[in-house]
Design an enzyme around this catalytic site. Structure first.
Site, PDB file in Angstrom:
ATOM      1  N   ARG A   1      15.210  34.105 -11.896  1.00  0.00           N
ATOM      2  CA  ARG A   1      14.758  32.718 -11.794  1.00  0.00           C
ATOM      3  C   ARG A   1      13.750  32.549 -10.659  1.00  0.00           C
ATOM      4  NH1 ARG A   1      17.281  29.706  -8.463  1.00  0.00           N
ATOM      5  NH2 ARG A   1      19.337  30.606  -8.887  1.00  0.00           N
TER       6      ARG A   1
ATOM      7  N   ASP B   1      -4.195  16.416 -16.434  1.00  0.00           N
ATOM      8  CA  ASP B   1      -3.706  17.178 -17.583  1.00  0.00           C
ATOM      9  C   ASP B   1      -4.915  17.654 -18.372  1.00  0.00           C
ATOM     10  OD1 ASP B   1      -2.743  18.036 -20.051  1.00  0.00           O
ATOM     11  OD2 ASP B   1      -1.102  16.597 -20.078  1.00  0.00           O
TER      12      ASP B   1
ATOM     13  N   LYS C   1      -0.231  24.837 -26.166  1.00  0.00           N
ATOM     14  CA  LYS C   1      -1.384  24.504 -26.993  1.00  0.00           C
ATOM     15  C   LYS C   1      -2.438  25.617 -26.928  1.00  0.00           C
ATOM     16  CE  LYS C   1       0.920  20.615 -27.399  1.00  0.00           C
ATOM     17  NZ  LYS C   1       1.868  20.579 -26.295  1.00  0.00           N
TER      18      LYS C   1
END
Length: 402
Positions: free
Chosen positions: A63, A189, A214
């Protein structure tokens, strides 16, 4: 493995190389792996042997850090022309981690047109922790100037926006915000254009985020998000939150994105070629009331686009004459455009924002923004250009015949 390679520091000499070259080689150096593998290995181990207590080779626990993930982060930083990059389990996990930088009583000034999930998180999750959010139209910088408050700590906007492709003058907004209060964190963004067509950090932004799901990955098989920044203080804070919250992607997903990024430059060029041809075709079609595409001179912010973007991307929006039933008939007849949410992958996708990606927005807000039932969003893929146009043409003619 050198200390710099373990920490994922970027070799700034890479910035002298072309985008496609950086996408292939940044963070992929064979000598950082014991095997000298040309393709970064998938390191699945959740824990790492230590030489002595708290003495290790740069990795302790999966992690907190992972070699495959660090390889990806190094490459992403290079593409965004940033010093640092971090990746998260999703685009929304990225947003949540950034919002963790705030505290109760802080204010966010956000774009009035955002991805539905982004808007939902701000309205229903962040608001629970005593954070206020004001929404304004960022395509008019004066709106942002009026919205800033003494407790504003974060400014968040998309450019272009989802789904109506409104464009913000990034440099103008950054000057206004930093003049008001230099401590305000500015986030852009950049999902719709990717680092290939737009570099927000060049214009004064503190953090650029991407939904890697995307264009950056580009193959509809990974959910992931990222941030890039040149500020070491923000990097350290976000790296701490990344570890503390634990919203990290798997090594296998990082491997897939590393692979996908190698063709990002090639894919973005084909997306753009197809989207421009599709947009010009739709502008002339009698069933189409309006077309929105960054590469059309009819776009209201076309001058800003030419100033800050090196290309126009693959997203096209259109309003169809008729009603929702007309739109459904059009969608039913399409053969190459798949009716599905998401965007930015090699295959062409189509969706109706009002009842799909942006259905979570309040109806009055959708109406105010112009997201009605006749708005169709196209994510134009990399198929043969003529095939895509023919598919749209036959579907439009079918819908128009009813």
């Amino acid at each position: 493995m050198s200390k710099n390679q373990v920490n994922g520091d970027v070799d700034h000499d890479l910035y002298k190389l072309g985008f496609g070259t950086r996408a292939l080689h940044a963070g992929q150096e064979p000598d950082q792996w014991n095997s000298r593998a040309v393709v970064p290995p998938i390191v699945m181990s959740t824990t790492f042997a230590q030489f002595a207590p708290a003495v290790h080779a740069g990795y302790e626990y999966g992690r907190s850090g992972n070699p495959t993930r660090n390889s990806l982060q190094k490459c992403l930083a290079s593409l965004d022309k940033a010093k640092f990059a971090l990746v998260y389990a999703s685009g929304l996990a990225t947003q949540a981690n950034i919002t963790q930088l705030l505290k109760e009583g802080d204010n966010i000034v956000a774009g009035d047109e955002l991805y539905g999930g982004t808007n939902r998180y701000f309205r229903t999750c962040a608001a629970k922790f005593g954070i206020s959010i004001d929404y304004v139209n960022f395509s008019k910088p004066e709106n942002v100037e009026r919205a800033l408050k003494s407790n504003t700590k974060l400014v968040w906007f998309e450019t272009p926006t989802n789904p109506l492709l409104k464009v913000t003058d990034i440099e103008a907004i950054c000057k206004i915000v930093k003049k008001f209060n230099s401590d305000i964190i500015i986030v852009v963004d950049n999902t719709f254009l990717s680092p290939y067509f737009q570099s927000p950090l060049n214009f004064g932004v503190d953090i650029v985020m991407n939904s890697i799901t995307k264009y950056i990955n580009g193959h509809s098989d990974v959910i992931m998000g990222s941030i890039s920044t040149n500020r070491s203080d923000l990097h350290q804070q976000l790296k701490y939150v990344q570890n503390a919250v634990g919203a990290v992607p798997s090594p296998f997903d990082c491997f897939l994105v590393n692979r996908g990024m190698k063709t990002l430059a090639l894919r973005m060029e084909q997306h753009q070629k197809n989207a421009l041809a599709v947009a010009k075709f739709l502008e002339e079609h009698p069933l189409v009331r309006k077309v929105i595409y960054l590469g059309l001179k009819s776009h209201p912010q076309y001058d800003v686009i030419k100033k800050q973007c090196s290309g126009f991307g693959g997203m096209v929006c259109m309003y169809i004459n008729g009603n929702l039933e007309t739109v459904k008939a059009f969608l039913e007849k399409l053969k190459l455009f798949t009716l599905a949410e998401s965007l930015g992958a090699v295959e062409s996708l189509v969706e109706v924002p009002s009842i799909m990606t942006h259905a979570s927005l309040p109806p009055e807000l959708r109406k105010e923004l112009g997201i009605d039932d006749t708005l169709v969003r196209l994510s134009v893929g990399i198929e043969n250009t003529d095939d895509l146009i023919q598919d749209l043409d036959q579907a439009l003619k079918y819908a128009n015949s009813l």
